[in-house]
Design an enzyme around this catalytic site. Structure first.
Site, mmCIF file in Angstrom:
data_model
loop_
_atom_site.group_PDB
_atom_site.id
_atom_site.type_symbol
_atom_site.label_atom_id
_atom_site.label_comp_id
_atom_site.label_asym_id
_atom_site.label_seq_id
_atom_site.Cartn_x
_atom_site.Cartn_y
_atom_site.Cartn_z
ATOM 1 N N GLU A 100 0.825 -1.205 0.000
ATOM 2 C CA GLU A 100 0.000 0.000 0.000
ATOM 3 C C GLU A 100 0.860 1.256 0.000
ATOM 4 O O GLU A 100 1.992 1.240 0.471
ATOM 5 C CB GLU A 100 -0.880 0.015 1.247
ATOM 6 C CG GLU A 100 -1.972 -1.014 1.188
ATOM 7 C CD GLU A 100 -2.543 -1.302 2.566
ATOM 8 O OE1 GLU A 100 -3.745 -1.136 2.733
ATOM 9 O OE2 GLU A 100 -1.771 -1.671 3.447
ATOM 10 N N CYS A 115 3.407 8.689 0.952
ATOM 11 C CA CYS A 115 3.903 7.810 2.007
ATOM 12 C C CYS A 115 4.072 6.437 1.351
ATOM 13 O O CYS A 115 3.092 5.828 0.915
ATOM 14 C CB CYS A 115 2.871 7.767 3.136
ATOM 15 S SG CYS A 115 3.242 6.564 4.408
ATOM 16 N N CYS A 122 6.514 -6.522 7.482
ATOM 17 C CA CYS A 122 7.662 -6.047 8.257
ATOM 18 C C CYS A 122 8.003 -7.075 9.329
ATOM 19 O O CYS A 122 7.110 -7.667 9.943
ATOM 20 C CB CYS A 122 7.332 -4.711 8.921
ATOM 21 S SG CYS A 122 8.720 -4.030 9.870
ATOM 22 N N CYS A 126 6.267 -4.464 15.781
ATOM 23 C CA CYS A 126 5.810 -3.575 16.868
ATOM 24 C C CYS A 126 4.335 -3.884 17.151
ATOM 25 O O CYS A 126 3.535 -3.993 16.217
ATOM 26 C CB CYS A 126 5.987 -2.113 16.464
ATOM 27 S SG CYS A 126 7.669 -1.737 15.932
ATOM 28 N N CYS A 129 1.328 -1.823 15.506
ATOM 29 C CA CYS A 129 1.376 -1.512 14.073
ATOM 30 C C CYS A 129 0.743 -2.619 13.232
ATOM 31 O O CYS A 129 1.079 -3.800 13.385
ATOM 32 C CB CYS A 129 2.833 -1.314 13.663
ATOM 33 S SG CYS A 129 3.079 -1.181 11.884
ATOM 34 N N CYS A 350 -1.105 6.592 10.062
ATOM 35 C CA CYS A 350 0.111 5.899 10.486
ATOM 36 C C CYS A 350 -0.187 4.553 11.105
ATOM 37 O O CYS A 350 -0.992 4.461 12.023
ATOM 38 C CB CYS A 350 0.818 6.705 11.557
ATOM 39 S SG CYS A 350 1.921 7.888 10.895
#
Ligand code: SAH
Ligand code: SF4
Length: 360
Positions: A100, A115, A122, A126, A129, A350
């Site tokens: 994305e 962005c 990933c 975290c 996230c 975010c």
């Protein structure tokens, strides 16, 4: 007959190639190199959506090019437009993976910021996230990184003038491709270093390497906590790259580049938003040329649950966030900002990337 995606896979993709790469490609066709400059200009400056639009090439050349090449390697799967005009794009990669990117309108500058993702998924994980929840799929190639910006320009016919590496992935765990992409963004897309921000969870060897490149980009660090213990919970990779060494690497980055660093701090109720933490944080960053960006936590699905199964990750009240900001500002003497939310209604804010699309 319509070509299948598999047939397309055997073609060369043009979008996101450098001028030199385009020259070496068309040299294979035994074409003169000025044609590479024409193709480069169509891709990077005129935002064309098909090879047919390259009207300063003859029809014969365009047909030949279409036979052997594809314009874009990213295929647009879905586009969502938020009430605040933020646009979230979902792209298909050539191997079937998905990533994305988000385009935001910067009112103060009357311009657009992209962005972009540097990896599919990933590995850092975290707990707050959405990308971290997906796990790691693969590194993106520089061409795939750059094509996200070009894809947004193709779609809107509007120039992107700012880029942030804050989409999916940890850019410093895909160092070489990200660096190649940054050079392409500067050289071919035409966005200056000062309009490029790279956000990292704190991969120290990558920060050191980047310092030595002496780029004039902005480095943003996902700090999130002023003490090792809280940071280990929020940013698991900090078990490997601890806070003291991270701070040393940030001083090194400043010494090498003279660029002020941005510290990102996601605000989580009762986890890192206490007054004590604001005080600890101002002590930690003493002497560092930085500004702090507080990011109110954007809720994600399946966020970390406590044994009672209620989510322990909550956004603090606005009052608490403003109080934290005031104390931090006063004690540290640094500039502290609160990040404005964009595209929250389409999960483009975010950390929300991957929220809506993971089941596609
Ligand atoms: N992997 C890099 C860049 C991508 S994340 C990094 O971690 O820095 C971009 C920023 O969004 C980071 O500061 C990240 O901590 C923050 N973020 C992630 N999830 C979030 C959420 N749910 N709410 C608010 N900010 C979040
Ligand atoms: Fe990865 Fe950054 Fe998300 Fe952490 S915040 S899981 S490093 S994308």
């Amino acid at each position: 007959m319509l070509e299948t995606r598999q047939q397309k896979l055997n073609k060369q993709y043009l979008s996101g190639l450098s001028e030199d790469e385009l020259i070496s490609l068309i040299t294979k066709f035994q074409w003169p190199s000025f044609k590479a400059r024409q193709i480069h200009s169509w891709i990077y400056k005129k935002y064309i959506s098909s090879i047919d639009e390259m009207t300063d090439l003859s029809i014969k050349d365009r047909n030949f090019l279409s036979e052997h090449c594809e314009l874009s390697l990213l295929e647009l799967v879905q586009k969502q437009v938020s009430q605040d005009k933020t646009i979230k794009y979902l792209w298909n990669l050539t191997d079937g993976g998905k990533i994305e990117s988000v385009r935001m309108f910067l009112e103060d500058h009357d311009s657009y910021s992209a962005c972009i993702s540097s990896q599919a998924g990933c590995a850092v994980g975290c707990p707050f996230c959405a990308t971290g929840k997906m796990g790691f799929k693969r590194n993106l190639k520089a061409q795939e990184i750059v094509d996200q910006i070009l894809g947004m320009q193709r779609d809107t016919k509007e120039r992107i003038s700012n880029v942030v590496f804050m989409g999916q992935g940890e850019p410093l765990l895909n160092y070489d491709e990200v660096l190649t992409a940054i050079n392409l963004i500067k050289g071919s897309v035409g966005i200056g270093s000062r309009h490029i921000t790279l956000s990292t969870s704190g991969i120290i060897p990558g920060i050191k390497k980047l310092s030595d490149e002496k780029l004039q980009i902005t480095l943003a660090i996902s700090l999130h906590a002023p003490d090792q213990k809280t940071r280990e919970f929020l940013v698991p990779v900090s078990k490997q790259y601890n806070l003291n060494e991270l701070m040393e690497s940030l001083h090194y980055y400043y010494r090498k580049t003279k660029r002020r660093i941005t510290l990102e701090y996601v605000m989580l109720d009762k986890i890192n938003d206490q007054i004590e933490k604001a005080k600890e944080l101002s002590d930690l960053i003493k002497g560092l040329h930085c500004h702090i960006n507080l990011i109110p936590y954007n809720p994600i699905e399946h966020s970390f649950k406590d044994p009672g199964n209620s989510s322990i990750l909550q956004r603090p009240s606005n009052g608490k966030i403003y109080n934290f900001k005031a104390i931090l500002e006063k004690r540290s003497g640094k500039k502290v900002t609160i990040r404005r939310e964009r595209g929250i209604d389409i999960a483009a804010a975010c950390g929300q990337l991957a929220n809506l699309f993971t089941n596609l």
